[in-house]
Enzyme design. Sequence first.
Site, PDB file in Angstrom:
ATOM      1  N   ASP A   1      53.749  77.021   7.156  1.00  0.00           N
ATOM      2  CA  ASP A   1      52.592  77.796   6.734  1.00  0.00           C
ATOM      3  C   ASP A   1      51.683  77.973   7.936  1.00  0.00           C
ATOM      4  O   ASP A   1      51.247  77.000   8.544  1.00  0.00           O
ATOM      5  CB  ASP A   1      51.866  77.054   5.605  1.00  0.00           C
ATOM      6  CG  ASP A   1      50.627  77.796   5.157  1.00  0.00           C
ATOM      7  OD1 ASP A   1      50.776  78.923   4.660  1.00  0.00           O
ATOM      8  OD2 ASP A   1      49.517  77.262   5.328  1.00  0.00           O
TER       9      ASP A   1
ATOM     10  N   GLU B   1      56.090  83.026   6.446  1.00  0.00           N
ATOM     11  CA  GLU B   1      55.663  84.165   5.635  1.00  0.00           C
ATOM     12  C   GLU B   1      55.419  85.343   6.558  1.00  0.00           C
ATOM     13  O   GLU B   1      55.237  85.178   7.758  1.00  0.00           O
ATOM     14  CB  GLU B   1      54.411  83.819   4.835  1.00  0.00           C
ATOM     15  CG  GLU B   1      53.208  83.489   5.698  1.00  0.00           C
ATOM     16  CD  GLU B   1      52.063  82.877   4.908  1.00  0.00           C
ATOM     17  OE1 GLU B   1      51.896  83.231   3.741  1.00  0.00           O
ATOM     18  OE2 GLU B   1      51.343  82.041   5.468  1.00  0.00           O
TER      19      GLU B   1
ATOM     20  N   ASP C   1      47.849  73.780   2.227  1.00  0.00           N
ATOM     21  CA  ASP C   1      48.797  74.280   3.226  1.00  0.00           C
ATOM     22  C   ASP C   1      50.193  73.680   3.057  1.00  0.00           C
ATOM     23  O   ASP C   1      51.198  74.362   3.231  1.00  0.00           O
ATOM     24  CB  ASP C   1      48.282  73.989   4.638  1.00  0.00           C
ATOM     25  CG  ASP C   1      46.950  74.673   4.905  1.00  0.00           C
ATOM     26  OD1 ASP C   1      46.647  75.655   4.197  1.00  0.00           O
ATOM     27  OD2 ASP C   1      46.214  74.219   5.802  1.00  0.00           O
TER      28      ASP C   1
END
Length: 437
Positions: free
Chosen positions: A218, A302, A393
């Site tokens: 992340d 991501e 997170d």
Amino acid sequence: MNRSDRTAPPPARRTRGAEARPRVYRYRFYPDEEQAAQLTRTFGACRWVYNQGLVLRTTAWRDHGVRVGFAETCRALTGWRHAAQTSWLRDISSAVLQQSLRHLDAAFSRFFKRTSTHPEPKRKNRSRDSATYVRTGFRWRENPARPGTGLIGLAKQSEPLDVRWSRPLPPGAAPLKLTVTRDRAGRFFLQILVEEHIAPLPPALTPDTAAPRAVGLDLGLAALATLDDGTTAGHPRLLRTHGAKLARLQRELHRKEPGSANRGKARARLARLHAAIADYRRDALDQLTTRLVRENQVLVVEDLAVANLVRSPSGPGRRRKAGLNRSIADAAWSTLLRMLWYKCAWYGRTLVIVDRFFPSTRRCSACHAHGERLDVSVRSWTCAACGAAHDRDVNAARNLRQEGLRLYEQAVAALSPGRQLPAVVRASAPAGVVVAA
Ligand SMILES: [Zn+2]
């Protein structure tokens, strides 16, 4: 969360040996006065040609609906070199100027593919100084006493460059392309493109289940990256200490009289700090990405577009610092992704880029229930459905890992026999997997 509760099929055995892959080596070099002056003219000419090509392409399209491509801009370049008022272009290697038009063409391709905005004119002191030499534009002689090092001479220059060979090139490798750059601190660098035979690593599997080892990352501001095992990576200290110093130097710069000698000095100090941060960051990211790629078969991140919307830091001077930290973080994330991308390709790993619509933050990684949308200030939360307590997170990184493994399994299942998975697997909304080269 047990790592082996989801078993993905083991990665297809890779039988290929070392493949020749493009790789860039970067060195600092110290031009003499004459070389520095010649390079300054070259950088300026490259910028000028790029901008003229941009005008040509833009106006042809706007006024006549005509698409002007690389070949046409090259013909225009020949014209400029022969025109009396731009005859100074003749002092610069035409191959180098053509490369500038090549970069413009690539910028337009990215724009047409919608992966980038419309090309912008290059500005002195704003854009990075850069010139690219293809094989005909430089001389190379390997030093037999020190393989991997040698003499490099640039077109239109008589003396070879004084290169600091901080590490040798792969011995016997012939440089294919050179890019000469000058950063804002006035330092010169040489990027040498070679073809190198890089052997993929053996697959990274868990010893007990032989499932591929995977890691979810992340990306954030507090830490550059949070891993699904709860560890953080990156350099928060660098961001904190240098972020404050950067803000101070920037304030100082704005207080100086425009055009004054003190303003010039303040600008140079700022440029040196930027350069130091960039160096430190590149080293740190290089080590981090090498470790992650060695340890894992599947790496999940991501889509950057989401990450860009992130959380702001708190505390005094919050807005300005947020802007600065964000700009540093933005650059760090894109470098991180780029390094993961090419190292995955080198070593036979898979980078999975999870779609921006995947609710990595709101989903509970334990029971997959979707929670409320979280305000940026919320660092931890408890799942209403199963009661699991989450660090914001770490939960996001776990979700990314799970989703990434699911996409990886899909991609492996969809693979026709004998084919190997490409280095990057990208998810497309709303369902399905797109395999990117
Ligand atoms: Zn839950």
